[in-house]
Scaffold this active site. Structure first.
Site, mmCIF file in Angstrom:
data_model
loop_
_atom_site.group_PDB
_atom_site.id
_atom_site.type_symbol
_atom_site.label_atom_id
_atom_site.label_comp_id
_atom_site.label_asym_id
_atom_site.label_seq_id
_atom_site.Cartn_x
_atom_site.Cartn_y
_atom_site.Cartn_z
ATOM 1 N N ASP A 18 50.190 -26.296 99.675
ATOM 2 C CA ASP A 18 49.856 -26.791 98.339
ATOM 3 C C ASP A 18 50.274 -25.789 97.269
ATOM 4 O O ASP A 18 50.670 -26.172 96.167
ATOM 5 C CB ASP A 18 48.365 -27.089 98.237
ATOM 6 C CG ASP A 18 48.004 -28.425 98.862
ATOM 7 O OD1 ASP A 18 48.907 -29.259 99.049
ATOM 8 O OD2 ASP A 18 46.816 -28.639 99.167
ATOM 9 N N ASP A 23 24.416 -29.394 106.698
ATOM 10 C CA ASP A 23 23.301 -29.950 107.456
ATOM 11 C C ASP A 23 23.700 -30.355 108.874
ATOM 12 O O ASP A 23 22.841 -30.495 109.747
ATOM 13 C CB ASP A 23 22.689 -31.149 106.723
ATOM 14 C CG ASP A 23 21.854 -30.732 105.518
ATOM 15 O OD1 ASP A 23 21.562 -29.529 105.376
ATOM 16 O OD2 ASP A 23 21.493 -31.619 104.710
ATOM 17 N N HIS A 68 41.878 -33.681 104.803
ATOM 18 C CA HIS A 68 43.104 -34.407 105.146
ATOM 19 C C HIS A 68 42.989 -35.064 106.513
ATOM 20 O O HIS A 68 43.878 -34.951 107.352
ATOM 21 C CB HIS A 68 44.306 -33.462 105.106
ATOM 22 C CG HIS A 68 44.631 -32.951 103.742
ATOM 23 N ND1 HIS A 68 45.059 -33.769 102.729
ATOM 24 C CD2 HIS A 68 44.576 -31.692 103.221
ATOM 25 C CE1 HIS A 68 45.264 -33.052 101.635
ATOM 26 N NE2 HIS A 68 44.970 -31.790 101.911
ATOM 27 N N ARG A 126 36.123 -27.712 106.363
ATOM 28 C CA ARG A 126 36.724 -27.892 105.039
ATOM 29 C C ARG A 126 36.259 -29.242 104.510
ATOM 30 O O ARG A 126 36.575 -30.285 105.074
ATOM 31 C CB ARG A 126 38.249 -27.838 105.073
ATOM 32 C CG ARG A 126 38.825 -28.088 103.661
ATOM 33 C CD ARG A 126 40.259 -27.673 103.521
ATOM 34 N NE ARG A 126 41.164 -28.517 104.294
ATOM 35 C CZ ARG A 126 42.491 -28.352 104.302
ATOM 36 N NH1 ARG A 126 43.038 -27.370 103.606
ATOM 37 N NH2 ARG A 126 43.250 -29.148 105.040
ATOM 38 N N GLU A 177 45.033 -22.273 96.349
ATOM 39 C CA GLU A 177 46.187 -23.048 96.783
ATOM 40 C C GLU A 177 46.932 -23.698 95.618
ATOM 41 O O GLU A 177 47.618 -24.705 95.795
ATOM 42 C CB GLU A 177 45.751 -24.114 97.795
ATOM 43 C CG GLU A 177 44.578 -24.965 97.363
ATOM 44 C CD GLU A 177 44.108 -25.914 98.451
ATOM 45 O OE1 GLU A 177 44.861 -26.147 99.414
ATOM 46 O OE2 GLU A 177 42.986 -26.433 98.336
#
Length: 253
Positions: free
Chosen positions: A173, A83, A45, A69, A147
């Site tokens: 959520d 990575d 987000h 996230r 969620e």
């Protein structure tokens, strides 16, 4: 080498974090310097790019850990985040056991998973390649987000998947999936949250949650929550700024 986030979860000590969404490495530097245990770097987000994430991770100081996230549960997103040198992943919207297995597979090298091999910051740009590949599976935290009410309905099967290091509850959520968007205190939402916590407790899986209210932390810890993300970088700015403006207007018109 400092203990991994996985090791700290296994030790059972409460861990305090906060969410980072603004593409400025100084924010990660400041927040890690004041003593947060971990930073929730959010690509889902926000406008953060892989390069932004790498800059945030490079700025982290001390014993603070950077968890990313990803935007979605797919192998490309997972390997790009790892990575850059992330200590672990937070994988959104895991609603089934198959999706949980997909998350674990994408985050782990063979033979445990299917993560492809590349050279990046995580590997010391090649200088620590052998060491990193040897230890990555054990040190990389795989945190799945529960969620949605569908995930709660599939909870037992999801939690039975090997390789999950923690569950992070997404209360907002989750409330939306129950047609109570934003009403995280509603009994239906709280019942679902307690169901998740109970399931995790039965399987000794660490559970985390997000909250905007620091005052809710004691109750969360009492209920068994182990790792908590409190507030966001943006909310710290607007809350502090708003308080200063309100005080000024009240005293000086």
């Amino acid at each position: 080498m400092k203990p991994s986030f996985v090791q700290k979860l296994q030790n059972g000590k409460p861990l305090l974090g906060t969410l980072v969404s603004l593409p400025t490495p100084e924010i990660a530097e400041i927040l890690s310097s004041v003593g947060f245990d971990w930073l929730f770097i959010d690509m889902e987000h926000s406008t953060l790019s892989p390069l932004d994430v790498q800059r945030q991770l490079q700025a982290i100081r001390g014993d603070c850990h950077g968890l990313v996230r990803v935007a979605e549960n797919n192998p490309v997103c997972l390997k790009q985040a790892l990575d850059t040198g992330a200590d672990g992943l937070i994988i959104p919207s895991v609603n089934t056991a198959d999706e949980a297995r997909q998350a674990v597979a994408g985050a782990k090298y063979p033979p445990v998973g299917t993560r492809s091999v590349g050279i990046g910051r995580a590997h010391g740009y090649g200088s620590r390649f052998a060491e990193y590949v040897r230890e990555a599976n054990a040190r990389t935290a795989v945190i799945i987000q529960i969620e949605h009410i569908r995930a709660v309905e599939n909870l037992d099967a999801i939690l039975a998947v090997e390789g999950i290091d923690g569950v992070f509850i997404g209360p907002y959520d989750l409330s939306g999936s129950l047609n109570r968007l934003g009403e995280v205190g509603h009994p239906d939402v709280q019942t679902a949250i307690q169901t998740i916590k109970k399931g995790c407790r039965q399987r000794s899986i660490p559970v985390g949650i997000f909250t905007l209210q620091p005052e809710s932390v004691p109750a969360e810890l009492e209920s068994g929550t182990q790792f908590i993300a409190v507030g966001t970088d943006a909310s710290f700015l607007w809350k502090t700024g708003q308080a200063i403006v309100d005080s000024f207007r009240a005293n000086h018109g």
